[in-house]
Design an enzyme around this catalytic site. Structure first.
Site, PDB file in Angstrom:
ATOM      1  N   ASN A 151       0.825  -1.098  -0.102  1.00 60.88           N
ATOM      2  CA  ASN A 151       0.015  -0.067   0.126  1.00 60.88           C
ATOM      3  C   ASN A 151       0.725   1.214  -0.012  1.00 60.88           C
ATOM      4  OD1 ASN A 151       0.386  -1.582   2.441  1.00 60.88           O
ATOM      5  ND2 ASN A 151      -0.321   0.582   3.377  1.00 60.88           N
ATOM      6  N   HIS A 207     -13.729  -0.464  -0.322  1.00 58.56           N
ATOM      7  CA  HIS A 207     -13.750   1.156  -0.417  1.00 58.56           C
ATOM      8  C   HIS A 207     -12.418   1.554  -1.428  1.00 58.56           C
ATOM      9  CE1 HIS A 207     -10.521   2.195   2.902  1.00 58.56           C
ATOM     10  NE2 HIS A 207     -11.105   1.004   3.231  1.00 58.56           N
ATOM     11  N   THR A 243     -25.963  -9.970  11.260  1.00 59.47           N
ATOM     12  CA  THR A 243     -27.024  -9.630   9.833  1.00 59.47           C
ATOM     13  C   THR A 243     -26.239  -9.191   8.964  1.00 59.47           C
ATOM     14  OG1 THR A 243     -28.886  -9.678  11.356  1.00 59.47           O
ATOM     15  CG2 THR A 243     -29.121  -8.652   9.116  1.00 59.47           C
ATOM     16  N   CYS A 331       3.696  11.932  12.375  1.00 59.28           N
ATOM     17  CA  CYS A 331       2.427  12.257  13.132  1.00 59.28           C
ATOM     18  C   CYS A 331       1.373  11.632  12.243  1.00 59.28           C
ATOM     19  CB  CYS A 331       2.466  13.785  13.267  1.00 59.28           C
ATOM     20  SG  CYS A 331       3.822  14.717  13.913  1.00 59.28           S
TER      21      CYS A 331
END
Ligand code: PLP
Length: 393
Positions: A151, A207, A243, A331
């Protein structure tokens, strides 16, 4: 200000066609897929259609797909599920040194519960050597997990070659070793055939492929022993009670279908834009270098190190110009340590802190690339003038 997005590896906008497919499943078609009445059967068949669409994207059978809440859950389920289901046979796992935290932290968790984990080294491009996998496998090994593409730096691993050595070592040792890959950055972006890759388990997240957030899948080859992740329901073949997230799953299916049809043309376009950005930035910024493999990399990923300045300050300056990128440094990742991936490829701390990732996507335009090429080199110049590292060099 016109905002420009270069962070598609973090997440993608949901494709409007995906949103359209999802909408009826919020209120009009709301039945519980476990209900036997027509409301339930309507949503059950929508979930099963999505299962087929996701399976088709990776060359799997629908029955081999378990829907999850995303990539992290799929990774956790793969590692913990295989570890706990096969602990009588072995206690040893193998992962690479460039895995996502969803794998590394899960391996750490398992280590605290009596398992052992070997972390494989990578070369300067982030590649795992299949010979290292062969060396690490022992009689008690039950799982090897190597991600499909990284990634941060985009390097694509030689999974088929790794699968081949696992098969050979398995035969020699008479062991049952499963092979998992985190394909969160590649599913919907690179063609995937689970048989050709030789994997038994594979993680996906919707996503990252223009689907909704909070939904993903774990591919589980038939016959793979896996402990259930959520108990209390018979959903997903009893492997994951609860569910189903019906709108999310429907959207995931639609996104998988669109990606399968549009991926090839899209990759060529995005790779050309990415190369223009890479060539322009490396030529326009002295003492900058590419991270990751020069060719075996995701078509949409560009990660560069820029000497003497911090990724954090570059990001903030770009953000003030409306440009969103990413860094594995300090950070922004909530830690003072630089990215473990950049350290694993051998970058010293100061260079690892000075890295920035631009990830492109299907809405990226050439004008946006040109804008970064115009804005970014002067930002670097200005930041370097303020950097004690640069002034004292
Ligand atoms: N694995 C990789 C390689 C990722 O890039 C990500 C997300 O950044 C994940 C796993 C986690 O996926 P999710 O956000 O769906 O939990």
């Amino acid at each position: 200000m016109n905002r420009i997005y270069f962070d598609y590896a973090a997440t993608t906008p949901t494709d409007p066609r995906v949103v359209t497919a999802m909408l009826p499943y919020f209120n009009e078609k709301f039945g519980n897929p476990s209900s036997i009445h027509s409301f339930g059967q309507e949503t059950k068949s929508a979930v099963e259609k999505a299962r087929e669409q996701v399976a088709k994207l990776i060359g799997a059978k629908p029955a081999e797909i378990i829907f999850t809440s995303g990539g992290t859950e799929a990774d956790n389920h793969a590692l913990m599920g295989v570890a706990f289901a096969n602990e009588k046979q072995g206690d040893h796992l193998i992962i690479s040194g460039v895995e996502h935290h969803a794998i590394t932290e899960c391996a750490d968790f398992l280590k605290k519960r009596g398992f052992r984990a070997t972390v494989l080294p990578v070369d300067k491009y982030g590649l795992v050597d299949p010979a290292e996998v062969a060396k690490a496998i022992e009689a008690k090994t039950i799982l090897v997990s190597v991600m499909h593409a990284n990634n941060e730096i985009g390097t694509v691993q030689p999974l088929a070659a790794i699968a081949k050595v696992i098969k050979e070592r398995k035969a020699a040792l008479g062991a049952k070793i499963y092979f998992h890959t985190d394909a969160v950055q590649t599913a919907g972006h690179l063609p995937i055939e689970v048989d050709a890759l030789g994997v038994d388990l594979l993680s996906i997240s919707a996503h990252k492929l223009y689907g909704p957030k909070g939904v993903g899948a774990l591919y589980l080859r038939k016959g793979t022993r896996l402990t259930s992740f959520l108990h209390g329901g018979a959903q997903e073949g009893g492997k994951r009670g609860s569910t189903e997230n019906v709108p999310g799953i429907v959207g995931f299916g639609a996104a998988a279908e669109i990606a399968r049809q549009e991926m090839a043309g899209e990759n060529d376009r995005v790779a050309k834009l990415r190369d223009k950005l890479k060539d322009g930035l490396l030529a326009g910024i002295p003492e900058s270098q590419l991270n990751g493999h020069p060719t075996d990399r995701l078509p949409n990923n560009l990660n560069i190190t820029i000497k003497y300045i911090e990724g954090e300050s570059m990001l903030l300056s770009l953000d003030m110009e409306g440009i969103a990128a990413s860094t594995g440094s300090a950070c922004s990742s909530g830690s003072l340590e630089p990215s473990h991936v950049l350290l694993a490829i051998g970058l010293p701390h100061e260079l690892a802190h000075g890295s920035i990732r631009f990830s492109l996507g299907k809405y990226t335009t050439e004008a946006e690339v040109d804008r970064v090429l115009e804005i970014f080199p002067p930002i670097v110049k200005r930041l370097r003038k303020m950097s004690p590292l640069y002034v004292c060099k």
